[in-house]
Design an enzyme around this catalytic site. Structure first.
Site, PDB file in Angstrom:
ATOM      1  N   LYS A  93       0.826  -1.220   0.000  1.00  0.00           N
ATOM      2  CA  LYS A  93       0.000   0.000   0.000  1.00  0.00           C
ATOM      3  C   LYS A  93       0.848   1.253   0.000  1.00  0.00           C
ATOM      4  O   LYS A  93       0.489   2.261  -0.619  1.00  0.00           O
ATOM      5  CB  LYS A  93      -0.941   0.009   1.200  1.00  0.00           C
ATOM      6  CG  LYS A  93      -0.241  -0.224   2.529  1.00  0.00           C
ATOM      7  CD  LYS A  93      -1.083  -1.078   3.460  1.00  0.00           C
ATOM      8  CE  LYS A  93      -0.389  -2.400   3.658  1.00  0.00           C
ATOM      9  NZ  LYS A  93      -1.080  -3.391   4.443  1.00  0.00           N
ATOM     10  N   GLU A 101       2.669  -3.355  16.112  1.00  0.00           N
ATOM     11  CA  GLU A 101       4.103  -3.489  15.909  1.00  0.00           C
ATOM     12  C   GLU A 101       4.863  -2.882  17.089  1.00  0.00           C
ATOM     13  O   GLU A 101       4.344  -2.026  17.806  1.00  0.00           O
ATOM     14  CB  GLU A 101       4.519  -2.721  14.646  1.00  0.00           C
ATOM     15  CG  GLU A 101       3.787  -3.120  13.390  1.00  0.00           C
ATOM     16  CD  GLU A 101       4.316  -4.407  12.782  1.00  0.00           C
ATOM     17  OE1 GLU A 101       5.457  -4.785  13.109  1.00  0.00           O
ATOM     18  OE2 GLU A 101       3.589  -5.032  12.000  1.00  0.00           O
ATOM     19  N   LYS A 114      -4.009   3.585   2.398  1.00  0.00           N
ATOM     20  CA  LYS A 114      -5.141   2.847   1.826  1.00  0.00           C
ATOM     21  C   LYS A 114      -6.223   3.804   1.336  1.00  0.00           C
ATOM     22  O   LYS A 114      -6.815   3.596   0.276  1.00  0.00           O
ATOM     23  CB  LYS A 114      -5.696   1.883   2.867  1.00  0.00           C
ATOM     24  CG  LYS A 114      -4.685   0.807   3.269  1.00  0.00           C
ATOM     25  CD  LYS A 114      -5.146   0.072   4.513  1.00  0.00           C
ATOM     26  CE  LYS A 114      -4.139  -0.965   4.978  1.00  0.00           C
ATOM     27  NZ  LYS A 114      -4.443  -1.456   6.341  1.00  0.00           N
TER      28      LYS A 114
END
Lengths: 427, 427
Positions: free
Chosen positions: A106, A191, A206
């Protein structure tokens, strides 16, 4: 019939998923594609590592770019990630060599999609990226083909599962952002460096892609206004609930008479809105077309399986020879509406202040709003202590006026903390 | 580039919507299709009637079949409806003449789709029917292309807006079926003859088509088990709510190790299930793929605009030359799993009895269940009067055992009314 020979760059979670899917469902895919789809070559670092997938008999390249030149590779699947570096070099090289590319990247498509699409169009090959947005949910295909007869007025989506998980968990547990983020990191839903997700950048990548497809124009990441969820507090989630809203990080792209607005930010969404019910790691996209009305798609937005599903769909389209221009129409027929800045936004706002509990405070605050032409729909004030929260809900207001009023309100002596300002969306 | 020349049969609500869409969005469609899509001919009765659409300059046919032979028609759009008669004759004639067909006719595709698809494949032309299922929601494209890399395990959908409106309104208002149906008829949400909708036939047509696409096999309407919503009572909706369920008419197709089960019937759905939140005239389809996981699509399932949107998408695919075999794979590669009868169904059941309020009643009823090996998860009994409702929720049970037990229970002297039996689905 001859197989479609695939070269895969990147054998991480997603790459492994694609290899597994193409092997596990090979007969089904051959039937649906009209010919076998066979992984012929891979490129990754650490050749010896055990990835739990069979790589015997595949051509191995240490340098991903070599896939572009491999004569036994018909299509390059780029699963390395990142807007720059190896991924970009590989995709450029493959397109320049006249090879179609399928990618889940993306960031690459959002940042360099316009030039890559132009390259693909010149070469007459496909650049496919269903996997780049909302995982396995076929939203690219829906926008570009399924709803192709419609002018799209608006796209709104929950595009980042990490943020949605954090906001859902904050609401359910009443806990704060930092604590829930730490838990999400322990559980593998966030993360170690969460900035990409919680600062809204991933969702903005996105959204930029969705806006390009919805409005038939080259992707323009720089035009997306981006705010993340770090400033969303448990207190505001609770107040939102009391007012009949959920707080969600949405990506929203709208066509207005003046141009295209694209923005990612937390917002209050009425509980009855379909997107408000999408919880946890799920993604969802709501589309408004002039003939079709509202359509919503929901599903898993990340993970090896859903992403591999989207990559497989793109490969099957390629194998069948089903071609669609990258932004839905040929370069000469794309939309040229200008991008609108966030300052042009008009909408309702939720404003929460912590104020000194003394006479005249509300008068001071509302005087500022009045000066900027901002009218109130609702106000909540409760409790008695040194510092009390005051919640104000405005009628539709211009962003510029709201920002100016906010600066003045924040500077009032009776306002004890930086105000919380969250936009309200109706759907 | 040369336009794709369209001949439209049927100028009712949907036909008028298609004409309007193709005119209103002509430049957009030409850009997305790569060439203009132009209505060139129409066929309808009552040529002089004012339909509020411009038909000047179009070729007019009184007999729909004439479109198949019209040399200025490249593709026939069939919007007449009905499994037999003119619609069927026209579609057969068009395919036989080597012309692709786009249709919104669920009855025709459900009942005769297998032979029509074979005809289309022999002729090498498309038979497209996105508009036949769930209006503008691109569920055909999603199953056949977007999720093509997956083995689909299950499709479940709210496929009839009339039934969903009636059940939603019964729940919200506490009123009975007959009263709400009469209101729906006044509001135009139900036909004067509602049998097709409320008896589940329309939903079964759509489910038969979804099952064919999900499992890659020719459509088999005769294999669908069909029950409608006439027997759903306000009392059962209220009890379902108390137990944490909503009652919905679902179409469900599942792949089991023994074959394909396809059934349409009212069922209890947990309130947290995504389909349970789909209210009013909306349609929704939930899909389970082996790699993608759960995907749900929701939108308007009927009406001129959504249906025209789906027809336009099929026409754009045709104009672009994007071809897909009707059931997703060529005839020789279709799935041959057998259809399962309803008697093979296993699931939980909701059973509501009206019983005489006297000692031993529960013992009598539960003895019958025990005799048939049916175990109970929950029982509700309340109130004291001559006739009291007793609600039983079973664990997973075979349909045959449940039916046998039901016959015996209904015959008990203490059971005062025919029992209400509704299946429970988890999603």
């Amino acid at each position: 019939m001859d197989p479609l020979r695939v070269g895969i760059a990147g054998l991480g979670t997603v790459g492994g998923g694609v290899v597994r899917l193409l092997a596990a469902n090979a007969p089904l895919i051959a039937a649906r594609a009209g010919r076998p789809i066979a992984v012929r070559a891979v490129a990754a670092r650490e050749r010896g590592r055990d990835r739990g997938i069979a790589l015997d008999g595949l051509r191995w390249h240490d340098r991903a770019e070599a896939l572009a030149a491999d004569p036994e590779v018909d299509v390059v699947v780029e699963l390395i990630g990142g807007a720059e570096g190896v991924a970009r070099v590989l995709v450029q090289a493959a397109l320049a060599a006249g090879k179609p590319v399928v990618t889940a990247n993306k960031a690459l498509i959002a940042v360099h999609g316009a030039s890559l699409a132009a390259l693909a169009e010149r070469a007459g090959v496909a650049l496919a990226f269903e996997a780049a947005v909302a995982g396995g949910i076929p939203v690219i295909k829906t926008l570009r083909e399924g709803l192709a007869g419609n002018h799209i007025a608006r796209v709104a989506g929950i595009l980042n599962g990490t943020c949605n998980y954090i906001l859902s968990t904050m609401r359910e547990s009443g806990r704060g952002f930092a604590e829930v983020l730490a838990e999400a990191q322990r559980l593998g839903y966030a993360e170690a460096d969460p900035a990409f997700d919680v600062d809204g950048i991933d969702a903005a990548h996105k959204l930029a892609i969705l806006a390009a497809l919805a409005f038939g124009r080259p992707v323009d990441f720089a035009a997306v206004h981006v705010e993340g969820i770090r400033a969303v507090s448990a207190l505001d989630i609770a107040y939102a609930g009391e007012l009949g809203y959920r707080i969600k990080l949405l990506g929203i792209a709208e066509r207005t008479p003046d141009g295209i607005a694209a923005r990612v930010h937390p917002c209050l969404l009425p509980m009855a809105a379909p997107l408000a019910g999408v919880e946890g790691v799920f993604n969802a996209v709501a589309l408004e077309g002039d003939f079709v009305g509202s359509v919503m798609l929901e599903g898993r937005g990340a993970g090896a399986g859903p992403t591999a599903s989207a990559v497989a769909a793109d490969l099957i389209d390629l194998a069948r020879g089903r071609l669609t221009p990258v932004w839905g129409a040929a370069a000469g027929r794309l939309d040229a509406a200008p991008a609108l800045p966030m300052s042009a936004h008009v909408g309702a706002y939720y404003l929460r202040l912590m104020v000194r509990d003394q006479p005249g405070v509300i008068a001071d605050v509302t005087a500022v709003l009045r000066d900027h032409g901002i009218s109130l729909e609702q106000m909540l004030q409760r409790g008695r202590s040194d510092a009390v929260p005051v919640v104000l809900v405005t009628h539709a207001t211009g962003e510029a006026a709201m920002r100016a009023a906010l600066t003045r309100i924040a500077a009032l002596a009776v306002v004890l903390e930086p105000p919380a300002l969250i936009r309200i969306e109706e759907a």
